[in-house]
Design a protein around this motif. Structure first.
Motif, mmCIF file in Angstrom:
data_model
loop_
_atom_site.group_PDB
_atom_site.id
_atom_site.type_symbol
_atom_site.label_atom_id
_atom_site.label_comp_id
_atom_site.label_asym_id
_atom_site.label_seq_id
_atom_site.Cartn_x
_atom_site.Cartn_y
_atom_site.Cartn_z
ATOM 1 N N ASP A 137 0.816 -1.224 0.000
ATOM 2 C CA ASP A 137 0.000 0.000 0.000
ATOM 3 C C ASP A 137 0.846 1.268 0.000
ATOM 4 N N SER A 138 2.109 1.167 0.454
ATOM 5 C CA SER A 138 2.969 2.348 0.521
ATOM 6 C C SER A 138 3.404 2.835 -0.863
ATOM 7 N N GLY A 139 3.263 1.967 -1.867
ATOM 8 C CA GLY A 139 3.749 2.312 -3.203
ATOM 9 C C GLY A 139 5.201 1.961 -3.426
ATOM 10 N N ALA A 140 5.830 1.275 -2.471
ATOM 11 C CA ALA A 140 7.241 0.900 -2.607
ATOM 12 C C ALA A 140 7.432 -0.046 -3.787
ATOM 13 N N ARG A 141 8.619 0.038 -4.379
ATOM 14 C CA ARG A 141 8.987 -0.874 -5.466
ATOM 15 C C ARG A 141 10.191 -1.734 -5.092
ATOM 16 N N LEU A 142 10.701 -1.503 -3.869
ATOM 17 C CA LEU A 142 11.918 -2.171 -3.429
ATOM 18 C C LEU A 142 11.955 -2.116 -1.909
ATOM 19 N N VAL A 143 12.372 -3.220 -1.259
ATOM 20 C CA VAL A 143 12.423 -3.267 0.205
ATOM 21 C C VAL A 143 13.829 -3.634 0.654
ATOM 22 N N LEU A 144 14.361 -2.844 1.590
ATOM 23 C CA LEU A 144 15.622 -3.174 2.245
ATOM 24 C C LEU A 144 15.314 -3.637 3.661
ATOM 25 N N VAL A 145 15.880 -4.772 4.040
ATOM 26 C CA VAL A 145 15.588 -5.386 5.332
ATOM 27 C C VAL A 145 16.877 -5.516 6.138
#
Length: 259
Positions: free
Chosen positions: A150-158
Motif C-alpha cells: 500500500d505504501s507504493g514501494a517498489r523495493l524493500v531493504l531489510v
C-alpha cells in the motif's frame, strides 16, 4: 559447503535487482559472509531456505576466496552488503523508485532516514518500519506485506541481522511482487552507528577483526567459534575428505518468521 552462493559482482547484482523491480516480480537477495554461510551449514532447514533465494552474493574476502579455491571461479571482488546498499539506493534515486526500509530500532532507522535525506535528497522513501524483535503472530506477515504494498514501494531493504532477515524475506517472497534485499548491518553503517573496516583490512580478510574489536561481547562466538569451523569445513571439502549435501531449495515457509 552446501550453501549456494552466486558468482556475481556489484553490477550484476544491481542489474538483477532492478530488472525485478521494473518487472514487478518477486525477488529476494541476501549477502552472506562467513557467519551467514555457517548458519546454513549448521541448520539444514535454514540451508534449504537460503538455497531458495534468487541471488546470494559473496560478502567478504573469505567467501570470495572459498569460491575461487573450491570452484576456480576467478571472482575478482566480494560484494559487501553496505556497499551494495549504497549502489542500490543511488540507482533507486536515479530511477525514482520508492524504497521501503524494514528493521532495526526506531531510533536507528530515524537516524538512517535523516542521513539518507542529506546524502541522497532525491531518494523516495515510501515507508519505514522498525523491527519488533519477536516471532510473527498469525497473519502478521501478511499484514506487513499489505502495508508495504500500500505504501507504493517498489523495493524493500531489510536490516534484521542474520539469520532473522533471511527468514523474514523468504516468508515475504510469495506476498510481494518486488525485490527484497536482506542487507544485514548496512542500516548501522549508513546510520553512522558502525564504521567499516579500513580497505586494507577488508582486502586481507581482516574485517572480522575490526568488528570483533568493537563488539567483542556480542560477536565473540561468531568469530572465535564459527570462523574456525568454517576453515575446517573448507579444508576438508577442498581435500575431498568431506562432501556437502545440498538441501533442495524450499520456497515454503516452515517456521514462524521473525518481525
Amino acid at each position: 559447503m552446501g550453501v549456494l552462493i552466486d558468482v556475481i559482482d556489484y553490477d550484476g547484482a544491481v542489474t538483477k535487482v532492478f530488472d525485478a523491480a521494473r518487472e514487478r516480480r518477486p525477488f529476494i537477495l541476501t549477502a552472506l559472509a562467513v557467519h551467514g554461510v555457517m548458519t546454513g551449514v549448521s541448520d539444514r532447514r535454514h540451508n534449504a531456505r537460503l538455497n531458495a533465494f534468487d541471488v546470494v552474493v559473496p560478502d567478504g574476502q573469505p567467501v570470495r576466496w572459498a569460491l575461487n579455491l573450491l570452484h576456480e571461479t576467478h571472482l575478482r571482488d566480494w560484494v559487501s552488503g553496505p556497499e551494495l546498499t549504497t549502489r542500490v539506493l543511488q540507482h533507486a534515486a536515479r530511477e525514482s523508485l520508492p524504497v521501503y526500509l524494514y528493521g532495526s530500532t526506531p531510533q536507528l532507522v530515524d537516524r538512517l532516514v535523516a542521513r539518507l535525506a542529506r546524502t541522497l535528497p532525491t531518494l523516495r522513501i515510501a515507508g519505514v518500519e522498525p523491527s519488533r524483535f519477536r516471532d510473527a503472530e498469525p497473519g502478521e506477515i501478511a499484514r506487513i506485506a499489505e502495508r508495504i504494498s500500500d505504501s507504493g514501494a517498489r523495493l524493500v531493504l531489510v536490516g534484521l541481522g542474520c539469520p532473522r532477515q533471511e527468514s523474514f524475506v523468504h516468508a515475504m517472497r510469495p506476498l510481494l511482487s518486488m525485490p527484497l534485499l536482506a542487507v544485514g548491518a548496512a542500516f548501522d553503517y549508513h546510520a553512522g552507528r558502525l564504521r567499516p573496516a579500513p580497505r586494507w583490512m577488508q582486502r586481507h580478510g581482516l574485517a572480522w577483526l575490526w568488528r570483533f574489536a568493537r563488539e567483542p561481547r556480542r560477536l565473540w562466538r561468531r568469530y572465535l567459534v564459527l570462523s574456525p569451523r568454517y576453515l575446517l569445513r573448507l579444508t576438508t571439502q577442498k581435500l575431498r575428505l568431506w562432501e556437502p549435501v545440498v538441501p533442495v531449495p524450499s520456497h515454503r515457509p516452515v517456521d514462524p518468521a521473525p518481525v
